[in-house]
Design a protein around this motif. Sequence first.
Motif: not given
Lengths: 367, 339
Positions: B59-75
Amino acid sequence: MTVPVSDGYACSMAKRQAFDPVQAYRTMMRIRLVEEALVKAWAAGYVPGEYHSGIGEEGINAGVVMHLSDEDAMALDHRGTGPLIARGADPLALMLEVMGSEEGMNAGRAGHMHLMDPELHAAADGIVGSSGPLAVGHAIALQRLHPGRVAIAFHGEAAANQGMMMEAYNLAAAWKLPVVFVCKDNRWSITTASADVTGGNLVARAASFGLATAEARGERVDEVYAAAGKLIKRARKGRGPGFLFVTCHRPGGHFEGDPIVRITKDPITQSADLVRELRTGVQGRERGATRDTIRGVSEIVARSSRAMRDWTGVARKDPLRRARKAIPEPTARYIEGTESEAIGRAAATARRKTGSRSAFAPDGDRT
Amino acid sequence: MTRMLYGEAIDYGLGEAMAADPTVVTWGEDVRLIHRQLLARFGPDRVLDTPISEAAFTYAGVGAAMSGLRPVVEVMLVDFLAAAWSAVVNAGSKFNDFSGGKWPVPLVVRARVGGWYTDGGQHEQTLWGQLAAVPGTTVVCPATPDDAAGLMLGAIQHDGFVVFLEHKLLSEQFLDYLGGSSRDTVDFSGLLPAAGASGEVPEPLRPIPFGKARVRRDGSDLALISVGVGVHRCLEAAATLSDEGIDTAVLDLRSIAPLDTAAVADLAAQCGRVVVVDEDYVRGGLSGEIAALLAEAGVPAQFRRVAVETTIPFAPALEQAALPNTQRILAAGRELATL
């Protein structure tokens, strides 16, 4: 499925109040022997896939399970061998399952992460954190159908960071359920140091949810037994859930073949590989600031040294060593002799029935 | 061109994106150890180890992507993504639509999928059918290192939500992490498709567009359609079937969503016989979707599917029988050839 391996072993200790050091040592020795047999079988290729051993957790598993009977419930994590053996699961059936035999205790469907036995009311789940809510569910049913019985959730300190685990703490407290969360602190979240990814203190965290808390050192089975006894007794009486925090060591790493254990066991070859890899990482390609690169490389080196400190030289904290000192030498030797003979025989049988996994073929045939 | 292993190629794509764009960061369980070369290149502020808290860090990846990062969240495994399902089906896939297209979510969820290495029914699923069912989700699964690198670069550059699935049997990083060199008594080489585990990767790297399937082998009698390791099982089966006189084509979908409907329909029309080989569950997934698109396109084709129909068992012989193995593909192909 409750099959005593040798004479005089009774797995149900529910009625017994006083700590029995002989019983504790026998249980711990049996767990250790089964774990060692499986670790060796993994290295020899008899155990396919992963194996998470519970070596280092014997004091916790024995100290808690000695309070339980088959009427109580156990929700196990990926290190379920110890609690199952302590409760009296047949070592041969368990080893066959872990080795991937259709003659195993779960007909070859489960493997070590999903071992389960309805007669022992015990089931493992490989999803980190799920033992918490599963034990809560067992407790809801026990409270309604069998008052006086208790459910135990075995989980690691890393699992306390799962949302569903914290939700389970809350639900247990809100509904005043007969459940005890046994938090085994081996200090590592897979191969990440738990201290680096955990906020606050876990005992304080549990207390803030309204759980009664107790602490013990896992290398002292008598201490675990006493602390677990208090929480289990109050849960049985309907006075609410408990959280038992026990420290332990994980000398075998997260699973057999853990990459960090490889570094600690074979530092020269493995570190050379690591340095070569890290050098490839920083050279030749566009990268970030030198400061960040240095911090990145130091982080990997620091992790290896931390693991070296944590996982080697912990012999004096071996729970079996301490438990052995509490009983007469001839008794200890008798237990070691009978258990080694029985588990050795079971391990040999399991290997013979399974065959090694030296080669897999894509059509499903083993060559 | 540089020869790379599959996992190495994914990290090559990720590394190129991180070098080009400081807003690209990655986090997940044990990523600093598993991707230590990226850690060494970009430092600990851009490669972050998470606690075992999938719901929060996805979920934090979604928030970070909305605030300017391009996260690659690995599961670590897609099975564990189930603990974060809401982040996928209720957030990452939806917020761009909820915003009327004004607030994109440039998030990549990287998750490992698949079996063949004996890890039990809770660690070997693929779940790509369920992921692909949700609108607003791109789902890719490369079968070779060049596709792995190019699809990862494309996923990070894409302004939408992408689930990038990495097949564990092809990933030297994962097999090594699981024990690798610490025992030589288990040999996966008979199971491991050489062309998937290692191959040439173009330099400089170009992003691969989504929804473009790749014909891995042409043929006129039978079309085998698959993704991931299934592509290599199909290629093996196709060689045998072609020797038997059944001229067999193999289509590598590469994207499960969006599907390359034109490529599927064209090949099916060309061959008149289709076997979908899917390492996901048979119900409610990719194989049924392909049957539907063929029906909608009005392509008359004999159709079979080879997919997973049970909980994947642990014991190796049972496990491999449950997965879409070469023998099952051959049986389906031979049966269609008689029709």
